[in-house]
Design a protein around this motif. Structure first.
Motif, PDB file in Angstrom:
ATOM      1  N   SER A  97       0.812  -0.604  -0.083  1.00 19.72           N
ATOM      2  CA  SER A  97      -0.017   0.000   0.281  1.00 19.72           C
ATOM      3  C   SER A  97       0.372   1.548  -0.332  1.00 19.72           C
ATOM      4  O   SER A  97       2.415   0.947   0.331  1.00 19.72           O
ATOM      5  CB  SER A  97      -1.341   0.267   1.102  1.00 19.72           C
ATOM      6  N   LEU A  98       0.468   1.959  -0.553  1.00 19.61           N
ATOM      7  CA  LEU A  98       0.620   4.115  -0.913  1.00 19.61           C
ATOM      8  C   LEU A  98      -0.225   4.261  -0.174  1.00 19.61           C
ATOM      9  O   LEU A  98      -1.093   4.649   0.429  1.00 19.61           O
ATOM     10  CB  LEU A  98       1.228   4.132  -1.487  1.00 19.61           C
ATOM     11  N   LYS A  99       0.803   5.341   0.953  1.00 12.04           N
ATOM     12  CA  LYS A  99      -0.322   6.416   2.374  1.00 12.04           C
ATOM     13  C   LYS A  99       0.161   8.101   1.249  1.00 12.04           C
ATOM     14  O   LYS A  99       1.802   7.987   0.700  1.00 12.04           O
ATOM     15  CB  LYS A  99       0.579   6.359   3.013  1.00 12.04           C
ATOM     16  N   LYS A 113       9.872   7.088  -4.923  1.00 16.14           N
ATOM     17  CA  LYS A 113      11.101   6.195  -4.044  1.00 16.14           C
ATOM     18  C   LYS A 113      10.612   5.045  -5.739  1.00 16.14           C
ATOM     19  O   LYS A 113      11.305   3.857  -5.298  1.00 16.14           O
ATOM     20  CB  LYS A 113      10.321   5.991  -2.929  1.00 16.14           C
ATOM     21  N   GLU A 114       9.108   4.947  -5.801  1.00 19.32           N
ATOM     22  CA  GLU A 114       8.472   4.240  -6.388  1.00 19.32           C
ATOM     23  C   GLU A 114       9.153   3.976  -8.194  1.00 19.32           C
ATOM     24  O   GLU A 114       8.949   2.523  -8.666  1.00 19.32           O
ATOM     25  CB  GLU A 114       6.681   4.536  -6.175  1.00 19.32           C
ATOM     26  N   GLU A 115       9.053   5.052  -8.736  1.00 15.22           N
ATOM     27  CA  GLU A 115       9.669   4.718  -9.784  1.00 15.22           C
ATOM     28  C   GLU A 115      10.697   5.787 -10.025  1.00 15.22           C
ATOM     29  O   GLU A 115      10.344   7.400 -10.130  1.00 15.22           O
ATOM     30  CB  GLU A 115       8.266   4.849 -10.315  1.00 15.22           C
ATOM     31  N   PRO A 178       2.535   0.548 -12.555  1.00 13.48           N
ATOM     32  CA  PRO A 178       1.155   0.743 -12.108  1.00 13.48           C
ATOM     33  C   PRO A 178       0.439   1.350 -11.240  1.00 13.48           C
ATOM     34  O   PRO A 178      -0.279   1.929 -10.830  1.00 13.48           O
ATOM     35  CB  PRO A 178       1.111  -0.705 -12.364  1.00 13.48           C
ATOM     36  N   LYS A 179       1.125   1.111  -9.567  1.00 11.34           N
ATOM     37  CA  LYS A 179       0.467   1.876  -8.936  1.00 11.34           C
ATOM     38  C   LYS A 179       0.510   3.002  -9.079  1.00 11.34           C
ATOM     39  O   LYS A 179      -0.791   3.804  -8.914  1.00 11.34           O
ATOM     40  CB  LYS A 179       1.494   1.753  -7.699  1.00 11.34           C
TER      41      LYS A 179
END
Length: 488
Positions: A97-99, A113-115, A178-179
């Motif tokens: 999950s991401l907040k 951080k994610e991409e 995708p997130k």
């Protein structure tokens, strides 16, 4: 002698228009068919738990501020706002999950951080979204939708390409995760359409999300309704509940002459309906309706919803005030709403736990849970289907958040297509109105002023500017200004 106006319904748009008309010196009477005010934004209380029945997101705080400022007031005169941190949380799978933070720098860091490299693209995207937001608020959404020329300003001409691309194309041009794509595409669901069918201009909703933040009125969204009712009452507005309008009466010149309310004729020469537009026209003789059944059937409507209001006997872990569950196929669920209407194969859903940040929502040590699953309007609705999907949602919730909750349910109440029809006379049981796609934008939406009945007007989510709570406030103002202009 003061002019009179009678308003049908008491949702956000109707309350907004009631305030503006009273300010202009009109004697205003509001008829509400249900036993409490607020329309879809009513409240449900049970065993010490409090739930908002409808809207649960407080976005675009500037629109609320502008509304109250028109009367020399502030939101804080009526309710207390808390900025949520995180604004919301999104689940993509088990332990994934991401907040979404309440400040931009943290959001940029989360994206990076994610991409790697995505923060730069997000900044560019949000610059565009902010410019679109300012264009929308200053140039577009307060226009009455009478003429296509309303869309032609120096700023809109400069941004015309934004109307002929889509949110999906814009988001996916540079973002590949995708997130992150799901986080950027989900806000357009508030506009009632798919990302691949929503003009890129509407990315302004992303600025509302990341730039302006997610807020919560302490005591729930119904506090806003109470504030508006208090303001309206102070301006002299009269409210009648359990007042079902059964017919709009016209004279030989096709002018409004009265309303049939609970079997009693009320004389009036001016009516504004904040009720469902399609339903309101069914209160007229067929020849006086602007739009045919064929017209309505061809329109793209926003989803309906399956809603559950659940009392839990314990505190919920591993979730936030607003929590979205996007661990299944976004496009498949969207297709089963818009393209091939059916109960979803593997639904996305949303959960809201106001009691995590608002102690007034539930007894100590307990949790108030609001669960929403978007659904195609007009489809079959049975208790068996509702129960089946409640179990699906609870099973997924338990799996994704790593806790047992089904055995901790004290009570639950459901609300779905049939209820939207019965409670709100909603066309096909839709929850949010008519989708904001290109061919249903501005002057292409149903008109505020009836073209067939003199002194009959409309406000709300089926006319301009569109679905959502802030647009409803704006719609009430637009309708009132048009009535004032036409009565001069």
């Amino acid at each position: 002698m003061k002019k009179e106006i009678h308003i049908i319904g008491s949702g956000f748009s109707a309350l907004s228009s009631a305030c503006y008309m009273a300010k202009e010196g009109y004697n205003v009477t509001v008829f509400e068919k249900n036993d409490t005010l607020g329309g879809r934004a009513r409240q449900y209380k049970k065993d010490g738990f409090t739930f908002d029945l409808g809207p649960s997101w407080y976005w675009m705080p500037d629109v609320f501020e502008r509304f109250f400022a028109d009367f020399g007031k502030k939101p804080s005169d009526y309710y207390i706002l808390d900025k949520l941190s995180p604004g919301y949380e999104v689940y993509f799978g088990e332990n994934s999950s991401l907040k979404v933070s309440d400040n931009l720098e943290d959001i940029y860091a989360m994206f990076e951080k994610e991409e790697k490299g995505s923060a730069k693209h997000l900044k560019t995207f949000l610059d565009s979204a902010k410019a679109n937001y300012e264009t929308a608020i200053l140039d577009l959404v307060y226009k009455p939708g009478i003429s296509p020329l309303e869309l032609v300003t120096t700023t809109t001409v400069a941004r015309v390409t934004q109307f002929f691309s889509t949110v999906r194309k814009q988001v996916r041009k540079n973002i590949k995760s995708p997130k992150l794509i799901k986080i950027l595409e989900f806000p357009v669901l508030f506009l009632g359409a798919k990302p691949d069918n929503t003009p890129a201009f509407y990315n302004f909703i992303n600025y509302a999300d990341f730039g302006l933040g997610t807020w919560h009125p302490r005591g729930g969204m119904y506090k806003v309704i109470e504030g508006m009712v208090s303001l309206a009452t102070s301006l002299g507005v009269r409210f009648e509940v359990n007042a079902n309008v059964e017919k709009i009466i016209t004279d030989a010149q096709n002018k409004v002459s009265g309303l049939l309310v609970n079997g009693k004729t009320i004389e009036t020469s001016l009516v504004l309906s904040g009720a469902d537009y399609h339903h309101t026209e069914t209160l007229l003789e067929e020849g006086l309706r602007q739009y045919s059944e064929k017209y309505w059937d061809k329109k793209t409507f926003a989803p309906s919803s399956l809603l559950f209001y659940v009392g839990f006997d314990k505190k919920i872990k591993n979730a936030s005030h607003h929590t979205l569950f996007f661990d299944t196929d976004f496009d498949l669920h969207a297709a089963e709403i818009y393209d091939d209407p059916k109960w979803p194969t593997d639904p996305l859903f949303y959960a809201n736990f106001t009691s995590m940040t608002d102690v007034t929502s539930a007894p100590e040590g307990k949790e108030a849970g609001f669960f929403l699953m978007p659904l195609a309007p007009g489809i079959e609705d049975t208790e068996e289907l509702r129960e089946s999907y409640f179990n699906k949602i609870m099973d997924r919730f338990e799996q994704l958040t790593g806790q047992e909750v089904k055995n901790n349910v004290i009570f639950k109440r459901s609300f779905c297509v049939k209820d939207f029809k019965e409670e709100y006379n909603s066309y096909k049981g839709n929850a949010y109105g008519m989708a904001n796609i290109l061919l249903q934008t501005a002057f292409l939406r149903p008109k505020i002023k009836s073209g067939k009945v003199h002194n009959l007007y409309f406000t709300g989510q089926l006319t301009v500017p569109g679905p959502g709570v802030p647009p409803a406030l704006i719609s009430g103002k637009i309708a009132s200004e048009l009535i004032k202009k036409n009565s001069l």
